[in-house]
Scaffold this active site. Structure first.
Site, short mmCIF file in Angstrom:
data_model
loop_
_atom_site.label_atom_id
_atom_site.label_comp_id
_atom_site.label_asym_id
_atom_site.label_seq_id
_atom_site.Cartn_x
_atom_site.Cartn_y
_atom_site.Cartn_z
N CYS A 2 0.86 -1.03 0.01
CA CYS A 2 -0.21 0.00 0.06
C CYS A 2 0.84 1.10 0.06
O CYS A 2 2.17 1.13 0.43
CB CYS A 2 -0.99 0.00 1.36
SG CYS A 2 -1.98 -1.38 1.58
N ARG A 27 1.95 1.31 -5.88
CA ARG A 27 1.70 0.31 -4.81
C ARG A 27 0.66 -0.21 -4.30
O ARG A 27 0.46 -1.37 -3.60
CB ARG A 27 2.34 1.30 -3.76
CG ARG A 27 3.79 1.76 -3.86
CD ARG A 27 4.19 2.71 -2.72
NE ARG A 27 4.35 1.93 -1.55
CZ ARG A 27 5.61 1.36 -1.08
NH1 ARG A 27 6.52 1.65 -1.96
NH2 ARG A 27 5.90 0.67 -0.13
N TRP A 75 -3.34 -1.90 -1.27
CA TRP A 75 -3.35 -3.25 -1.83
C TRP A 75 -3.88 -4.20 -0.74
O TRP A 75 -3.32 -4.06 0.11
CB TRP A 75 -2.05 -3.53 -2.28
CG TRP A 75 -1.94 -4.81 -3.46
CD1 TRP A 75 -2.10 -5.18 -4.46
CD2 TRP A 75 -1.71 -6.02 -2.48
NE1 TRP A 75 -1.85 -6.42 -4.59
CE2 TRP A 75 -1.62 -7.28 -3.41
CE3 TRP A 75 -1.35 -6.51 -1.15
CZ2 TRP A 75 -1.27 -8.51 -3.36
CZ3 TRP A 75 -1.06 -7.98 -0.95
CH2 TRP A 75 -0.93 -8.83 -1.97
N ASN A 99 0.44 0.69 5.97
CA ASN A 99 1.09 -0.25 4.84
C ASN A 99 1.59 -1.56 5.63
O ASN A 99 2.58 -1.35 6.61
CB ASN A 99 2.05 0.39 4.19
CG ASN A 99 2.97 -0.50 3.08
OD1 ASN A 99 2.28 -1.51 2.81
ND2 ASN A 99 4.01 -0.20 2.75
N GLY A 100 1.16 -2.71 5.61
CA GLY A 100 1.87 -3.81 5.99
C GLY A 100 0.79 -4.84 6.70
O GLY A 100 -0.42 -4.64 6.34
N GLU A 481 10.78 -15.18 -17.92
CA GLU A 481 10.36 -13.66 -17.76
C GLU A 481 9.28 -13.48 -18.92
O GLU A 481 8.36 -12.54 -18.60
CB GLU A 481 11.64 -12.93 -17.94
CG GLU A 481 11.19 -11.47 -18.27
CD GLU A 481 10.60 -10.64 -17.11
OE1 GLU A 481 10.36 -9.59 -17.05
OE2 GLU A 481 10.37 -11.35 -15.97
N LYS A 485 5.60 -11.78 -17.91
CA LYS A 485 4.99 -10.59 -18.49
C LYS A 485 3.75 -10.93 -19.11
O LYS A 485 2.90 -10.08 -18.78
CB LYS A 485 6.06 -10.21 -19.36
CG LYS A 485 7.26 -9.54 -18.95
CD LYS A 485 6.93 -8.05 -18.36
CE LYS A 485 8.19 -7.51 -17.23
NZ LYS A 485 8.21 -8.42 -15.95
N GLU A 488 1.04 -11.51 -16.29
CA GLU A 488 0.85 -10.33 -15.59
C GLU A 488 0.03 -9.38 -16.10
O GLU A 488 -0.64 -8.83 -15.39
CB GLU A 488 2.37 -9.67 -15.29
CG GLU A 488 3.25 -9.91 -14.21
CD GLU A 488 4.73 -9.31 -14.10
OE1 GLU A 488 4.68 -9.12 -12.89
OE2 GLU A 488 5.08 -8.99 -14.86
N HIS A 504 9.31 -33.62 -21.40
CA HIS A 504 9.31 -34.37 -20.04
C HIS A 504 7.93 -33.74 -19.64
O HIS A 504 7.59 -33.48 -18.21
CB HIS A 504 10.25 -33.93 -19.22
CG HIS A 504 11.55 -34.75 -19.47
ND1 HIS A 504 11.86 -35.84 -19.10
CD2 HIS A 504 12.61 -34.09 -20.14
CE1 HIS A 504 12.94 -36.25 -19.51
NE2 HIS A 504 13.60 -35.07 -20.37
N LYS A 604 3.57 -2.67 -7.11
CA LYS A 604 4.83 -2.70 -7.60
C LYS A 604 5.87 -3.18 -6.71
O LYS A 604 6.78 -3.76 -6.94
CB LYS A 604 5.09 -1.06 -7.95
CG LYS A 604 6.59 -0.97 -8.53
CD LYS A 604 6.66 -1.65 -9.86
CE LYS A 604 8.06 -1.28 -10.53
NZ LYS A 604 8.33 -1.97 -11.87
#
Length: 609
Positions: A2, A27, A75, A99-100, A481, A485, A488, A504, A604
């Protein structure tokens, strides 16, 4: 996760808070709210679920008065993203933003329930307000009420607290989550991130772990975790943090993708001495690579994939064994570590909770700590013995792009330095690698010119429900990656695999509906990857091949689409080949109409577990 902000100023606080929250929205953007002390010194607030624009609409029709205030963009952790759960939370005379995570939430809630006090929301944050208010009702001063409440909290938190009737006072505290105090000509400020304070504050004070503070417009008092009053360094606000604007681009992500030639140039300029044709590395003098027998690396998300590429470089060039783990696993594995070895941690924000915990584990074991970070004033940077900066500038898009390639740039330079220090590269080989690194921004610019063709490929990819990414060697982390992306920001399910693992299991997924993106520059393992391409083609899979001119010729006509990249030295290929992975995901997301910069459920900077 947050974002919190506080203002003790001379001008109306609400517009300042809203502006700061816009800078912090990366955030968290599940809900947002602002509380102010009005002209009579009484608390009032406005909250809204969803994006910050919803709060802005509420404030437009129902504004807030007052020059003292706190704000929050959320968030969600405890409780759904509803208006009732949005911050600030009120209890009697107290307003709190947080925040937390308060880990002893249930014990505190049960203790308050025995006193007949019950929260109105589902959040852990409201309990902080209830505890401070209860202490005030018992006759404690504002300072003592805040201090006694903080002593009861367990977990990770950054807090800003306002009290009805205290128009020139704000409480602030941090444990595990970052918090900065800003000092400006017109007041005193507090924020989760310096970027929120840049327009108002000329100087910053970064609270250290366990610190809490009492702010007025003219004075800041800081206390450490023992309650002793302490002084912390006052530093100028970095000029670069105020540059986070989209310019002419539709999204921050697009802007940040196109900034990569410039920021890679800055990063390489910091680490390369082109006059002497070697790596410039005074910081790394603290790490004796010649004597190190092992390097431990840890990171999260995209930064972890950068570390995976780095492992190939360190082991191939410097013959230095590397252990790498995701930080959320490393911190709990109780891994045996030796003080004679070095540890390296990678983080864009420098505040990632799991990475920071892993760093502290290694530091307590006596290891020398190096950090690859984009925020030089971050907690991870401050607690490291050796800071290796990625000079990417502010990255606002939640999906990391320029920070990732700058992390790769730093790791490549360090690997060359380590290889030279360990006697595994000749002087001529070092020169060749330094020149390859110095030319990388130009290669990246060439790759960006392929965007129109990649956009066309993305138009078809946007119709897929699943995608598979394949690569070998350093291209395997790029496959991981690329898949990250895509999922996401476009919400298309995607998986990255080492190409040799195709037989496999993943090959069972191949059919005419499955796009398979293969990252394969013509290198020492290209022929092996080419056989995997043929296996996919034989089963009707739609191949999108990312290679160079020689690779395209050797692959023949097996690929449905081929992105022909510039021919580049093998060392820098992962940096250059990151570009089509980013562009493919970006344009796919745009075609699907998703929120590119603020994808659902993500934030983020992950400052909680």
């Amino acid at each position: 996760m947050c974002g919190i902000v506080g203002v003790l100023g001379r001008e109306p606080a609400a517009p300042l808070l809203l502006d700061a929250l816009k800078r912090l929205e990366y955030r968290g953007y599940d809900s947002a709210g602002i509380a102010t002390l009005d002209t009579a010194g009484h608390l009032d607030r406005r909250r809204a679920a969803g994006k910050l624009r919803n709060l802005e609409a509420v404030l437009h029709t129902d504004p807030l008065a007052g020059t003292s205030g706190i704000g929050h963009t959320r968030w969600a952790t405890h409780g759904a993203p509803t208006e009732a759960n949005a911050h600030p939370h009120f209890a009697g005379r107290v307003a709190v933003v947080h925040n937390g995570i308060i880990e002893n939430y249930r014990a505190l809630r049960d203790g308050l329930a025995k006193k007949g006090v019950r929260p109105d929301s589902e959040t852990d944050t409201e309990l902080v307000a209830l505890l401070v208010n209860a202490a005030l009702e018992e006759g404690q001063s504002a300072e003592d009420a805040i201090a006694s409440t903080l002593a009861q909290l367990k977990g990770a938190y950054a807090l800003a607290i306002l009290i009805d009737g205290e128009a020139d006072l704000m409480g602030a505290a941090r444990v595990g989550s970052p918090l900065a105090i800003g000092i400006g000509a017109d007041g005193t400020y507090v924020g989760s991130d310096a970027i929120a304070l840049a327009p108002f504050a000329d100087h910053l004070i970064y609270l250290e772990e366990g610190d809490w503070a009492l702010l007025t417009r003219k004075k800041v008092r800081i206390f450490d975790e023992t309650g002793a009053e302490v002084e912390r360094p006052v530093v100028p606000t970095p000029a670069s943090i105020s540059l986070a604007e989209k310019g002419n681009f539709r999204h921050f992500m697009a802007k940040e993708i196109h900034e990569q030639p410039a920021v890679l140039g800055h990063t390489f300029g910091h680490f390369l001495d082109l006059a002497d044709e070697q790596v410039r590395f005074s910081e790394v003098d603290r790490i004796d690579f010649a004597k190190a027998s092992r390097l431990s690396m840890s990171a999260c998300g995209t930064a972890f994939y950068a570390g995976l590429v780095g492992r190939y470089w360190f082991e191939r060039l410097a013959r230095l064994p590397v252990d790498i783990d995701v930080a959320s696993e490393f911190r709990y594995r109780e891994t045996p570590v030796s003080p004679s070895d070095a540890a390296m941690f990678i983080s864009q924000s420098g505040e990632t909770a799991d990475t920071l915990a892993s760093l502290r584990y290694c530091k307590n074991a006596g290891q020398t700590i190096a950090s690859v970070v984009n925020v030089a004033t971050s907690t991870i940077a401050r607690e490291s013995d050796c800071v290796l900066p990625t000079l990417a500038g502010p990255e606002i898009g939640v999906a990391s792009t320029k920070a990732f390639t700058c992390q790769l740039a730093v790791l490549a330079a360090i690997a060359v330095h380590a290889a030279a220090a360990r006697g595994h590269l000749t002087r001529d080989e070092v020169r060749a690698h330094v020149h390859a690194l110095a030319e990388t921004p130009g290669y990246v610019a060439d790759a960006l010119r392929l965007e129109p063709g990649i956009e066309g490929i993305a138009r078809d990819l946007a119709h897929a429900r699943h995608a598979l990414y394949l690569g070998r060697g350093t291209n395997y982390p790029l496959a991981l990656e690329g898949a990250l992306k895509l999922k996401e920001i476009s919400y298309i399910h995607a998986e990255g695999y080492a190409a040799g693992e195709l037989k496999h299991g993943p090959i069972a997924l191949i059919d005419e509906e499955m796009p398979v993106i293969v990252v394969a520059p013509y290198d020492g393992v290209f022929e092996k990857t080419a056989s995997n391409i043929q296996e996919v083609a034989a089963r009707g899979g739609r191949i999108i091949l990312v290679t160079d001119e020689r690779g395209a010729e050797e692959a023949g006509g097996d690929a449905a689409e081929t992105i022909v990249m510039p021919t580049v030295p093998e060392l820098v290929a992962p940096i250059v080949y990151a570009i089509p992975m980013q562009l493919l995901a970006y344009h796919t997301a745009v075609f699907n109409g998703t929120d590119v910069d603020q994808p659902r459920n993500l934030a983020k900077s992950v400052t909680v577990e």
